[in-house]
Design an enzyme around this catalytic site. Sequence first.
Site, mmCIF file in Angstrom:
data_model
loop_
_atom_site.group_PDB
_atom_site.id
_atom_site.type_symbol
_atom_site.label_atom_id
_atom_site.label_comp_id
_atom_site.label_asym_id
_atom_site.label_seq_id
_atom_site.Cartn_x
_atom_site.Cartn_y
_atom_site.Cartn_z
ATOM 1 N N GLU A 53 26.390 16.671 -25.205
ATOM 2 C CA GLU A 53 27.190 15.806 -24.742
ATOM 3 C C GLU A 53 28.119 15.440 -25.738
ATOM 4 O OE1 GLU A 53 27.449 11.380 -22.912
ATOM 5 O OE2 GLU A 53 25.796 12.477 -22.409
ATOM 6 N N THR A 82 31.414 9.666 -21.494
ATOM 7 C CA THR A 82 32.548 8.651 -21.388
ATOM 8 C C THR A 82 33.511 8.928 -20.511
ATOM 9 O OG1 THR A 82 31.531 8.071 -23.689
ATOM 10 C CG2 THR A 82 33.209 6.594 -22.476
ATOM 11 N N LYS A 142 22.654 9.242 -14.065
ATOM 12 C CA LYS A 142 22.358 8.706 -15.231
ATOM 13 C C LYS A 142 21.923 7.302 -15.336
ATOM 14 C CE LYS A 142 25.049 7.415 -19.770
ATOM 15 N NZ LYS A 142 26.020 7.461 -20.262
#
Length: 225
Positions: A53, A82, A142
């Site tokens: 990521e 993000t 998440k």
Amino acid sequence: MTGAPTPTPAQPHCPITEKIVTRGVIAILRAPTAAHFPAIAETLLNAGIHALEITLTTRGALRCIRDLTAAYGPDALIGAGTVLTGSQAQECADAGAAFVVSPVVAPDVVRTARAAGMAAYPGALTPTEIHAAYRTGAPAVKLFPASAVSPRYLSDLNGPLPGIPLIPTGGISLTDIPEWITAGASAVGLGTPLIGAAAAEGVDGGLADRGRRALAGVCEARTVR
């Protein structure tokens, strides 16, 4: 009212999520710039971690995603972190990202990701947030920040919210991994405990070993479970 809770309906099959869950680790790369990310990617891929990521707070993140995707193809799952808006999700798709991760529940990110063939993992903490995140159509949620709760919290969520794959992220140490997997985590997201100072200073001699230890922690817990 008595009886077992109604299972949460499963989302459509997501091959990307299935691949991530198979090894159980997402490596999170965050730094002022992506200068050291290619070397980190090579080290982690050789160690067996194949889901990376790249956070959009890193300067050059989109270019890095594009370059790593081109370099490793199907051998790696290169995603973006993000991701807060649909337009950012589209930029990630254009760069070749396989998945996008958010710290919050952003339905437009999930819609854009699904339309582009990417997996999207919105961030949530409370039962209400987790339920709302899953209802956007995300294949997994998440659990963030994991450091604010515990593996017992995740285990307790499985009772009233069965069937929602959770990926705890944030503050998980390498030694914590087996406990989270045993509690029911589908995978874990690891930043500094795995990457160390490599994101800002370059690959260190222990990075590959930490990667192997992370994968071993997942395997250990699944074997026992």
